[in-house]
Enzyme design. Structure first.
Site, PDB file in Angstrom:
ATOM      1  CG  MET A  30      -1.873  -1.214   1.186  1.00 26.69           C
ATOM      2  SD  MET A  30      -3.402  -0.961   2.091  1.00 26.69           S
ATOM      3  CE  MET A  30      -2.778  -0.601   3.709  1.00 26.69           C
ATOM      4  CG  ASN A  32       4.508   5.641   4.305  1.00 31.18           C
ATOM      5  OD1 ASN A  32       4.488   5.303   5.468  1.00 31.18           O
ATOM      6  ND2 ASN A  32       5.143   6.725   3.905  1.00 31.18           N
ATOM      7  N   GLY A  36      11.140  -2.814   5.611  1.00 39.25           N
ATOM      8  CA  GLY A  36      10.407  -4.086   5.611  1.00 39.25           C
ATOM      9  C   GLY A  36       9.927  -4.435   4.206  1.00 39.25           C
ATOM     10  CG  HIS A  37       7.023  -2.049   2.205  1.00 40.34           C
ATOM     11  ND1 HIS A  37       6.923  -0.942   3.004  1.00 40.34           N
ATOM     12  CD2 HIS A  37       5.808  -2.627   2.200  1.00 40.34           C
ATOM     13  CE1 HIS A  37       5.682  -0.844   3.469  1.00 40.34           C
ATOM     14  NE2 HIS A  37       4.982  -1.849   3.001  1.00 40.34           N
ATOM     15  N   GLY A 149       5.032  -9.871   4.226  1.00 34.77           N
ATOM     16  CA  GLY A 149       5.754  -9.693   5.490  1.00 34.77           C
ATOM     17  C   GLY A 149       5.039 -10.380   6.640  1.00 34.77           C
ATOM     18  CE  LYS A 151       3.689  -4.395  10.110  1.00 31.69           C
ATOM     19  NZ  LYS A 151       2.279  -4.037  10.237  1.00 31.69           N
ATOM     20  CG  ASP A 152       0.644  -7.018   8.127  1.00 29.47           C
ATOM     21  OD1 ASP A 152      -0.153  -6.340   8.757  1.00 29.47           O
ATOM     22  OD2 ASP A 152       1.649  -6.537   7.559  1.00 29.47           O
ATOM     23  CG  LEU A 186      11.065  -1.285  10.189  1.00 26.57           C
ATOM     24  CD1 LEU A 186      11.845  -1.004   8.899  1.00 26.57           C
ATOM     25  CD2 LEU A 186      11.305  -0.167  11.183  1.00 26.57           C
TER      26      LEU A 186
HETATM   27  O1  PAF Z   1      -0.069  -5.693   3.737  1.00 24.26           O
HETATM   28  C1  PAF Z   1      -0.497  -4.812   2.961  1.00 24.26           C
HETATM   29  O2  PAF Z   1       0.157  -3.791   2.710  1.00 24.26           O
HETATM   30  C2  PAF Z   1      -1.853  -4.978   2.333  1.00 24.26           C
HETATM   31  O3  PAF Z   1      -2.747  -5.581   3.212  1.00 24.26           O
HETATM   32  C3  PAF Z   1      -1.817  -5.715   0.970  1.00 24.26           C
HETATM   33  C4  PAF Z   1      -1.340  -7.141   1.143  1.00 24.26           C
HETATM   34  C5  PAF Z   1      -0.920  -4.968   0.030  1.00 24.26           C
HETATM   35  C6  PAF Z   1      -3.232  -5.765   0.372  1.00 24.26           C
HETATM   36  O4  PAF Z   1      -3.740  -4.498   0.156  1.00 24.26           O
END
Ligand code: PAF
Length: 281
Positions: A30, A32, A36-37, A149, A151-152, A186
């Site tokens: 999403m 920003n 971590g990304h 990730g 984290k989720d 993060l």
């Molecule tokens: O983890 C995220 O940033 C969002 O939930 C994802 C997986 C991009 C779906 O919108």
């Protein structure tokens, strides 16, 4: 890096790559972006020839009183980071492109059980929105692998279950959480924290660690989780939940379970922070 925001040119590029025999990895985000990304992009490169990222602040996964309007949008800085990480293609669709009929007329994906409880309970409809957009993005990008990730943690289980249940030919690669030196995971939402809040926010990960040590010696999971919640609250956060669960089903852990995960969420000022830790007994 190519940036595209329409479906037909995305499909055209992907088709060309497929014809050339390239393996494709996908990292949905999403935006920003933080380290971590970038760890997801780095991992994606290990598994594929071409790495596709997406930035889409998905309205379907935000509740009515949530932060979609304020969610940080930093496209230029994100593009620079993706470019530096050697991303091949960035897909940045608008809500009108992803949901042309509007949200209320959109087919959706509901993943039972693992979507229930924890963040699923605190954020009704959230995982339906996540599963639906990820399914749609998977159909557009048609990746061989996709990185998410840890984290989720609950989100990873929801996506893994969706892929299994719907026989999607995609390998889901979970990637370890990247943390500040303080232990704070993060997150784009850390940007909501004031200087003072940044000092207390690490109490979430610290108390998850404390709980992980305790459950190695004591099976009173519920009592220990309550104590951890009190410690988090005493540090100045407001615990949303903290639970010890079976690592795969996410059901409350029983004494015999060996592969566990501690899932937790807490409010800190304007930010709702989540974190977790896997514990193998
Ligand atoms: O983890 C995220 O940033 C969002 O939930 C994802 C997986 C991009 C779906 O919108």
């Amino acid at each position: 890096m190519i940036t595209l925001n329409d479906i037909s040119s995305l499909r055209e590029t992907i088709n060309q790559w497929r014809q050339q025999g390239f393996k494709i990895a996908f990292v949905p985000t999403m935006g920003n972006l933080h380290a971590g990304h970038i760890a997801l992009i780095t991992e994606a490169h290990k598994h594929a020839d071409k790495v596709v990222a997406s930035i889409f602040v998905n309205p379907m996964q935000f509740g009515q009183n949530e932060d979609i309007a304020n969610y940080p949008r930093t496209l230029q800085a994100d593009q620079q980071q993706l470019e530096a990480a050697k991303t091949d293609l960035l897909f940045t669709p608008t809500p009108e492109i992803v949901y042309p009929k509007g949200l209320d007329k959109q087919t959706f994906i509901e993943v039972p059980q693992v979507s229930e409880g924890y963040c699923g309970e605190s954020r009704p409809g959230h995982f339906r929105g996540v599963a639906t957009v990820v399914c749609k993005l998977f159909n557009l990008v048609q990746p061989d692998i996709a990185c998410f990730g840890l984290k989720d943690y609950q989100q990873v289980q929801v996506i893994q279950t969706m892929v299994e249940d719907l026989s999607m030919p995609i390998d889901i690669i979970p990637v370890a959480t990247v943390r500040e030196a303080s232990g704070l995971a993060l997150s784009s939402r850390n940007g909501y924290l004031t200087e003072e809040e940044l000092k207390i926010a690490p109490a979430l990960s610290q108390n998850i660690q404390w709980l992980a040590e305790k459950i190695k010696q004591d099976t009173d999971f519920i009592g220990l989780a309550k104590q951890a919640a009190n410690f988090i609250n005493n540090a100045g956060l407001k615990t949303d939940y903290i639970h010890i669960c079976h690592a795969k089903t996410l059901q409350p852990a029983s004494e015999d379970d060996k592969n566990l995960v501690i899932l937790a969420a807490a409010h800190c000022g304007k930010a709702r922070l989540i974190d977790n830790l896997q514990v193998n007994l």
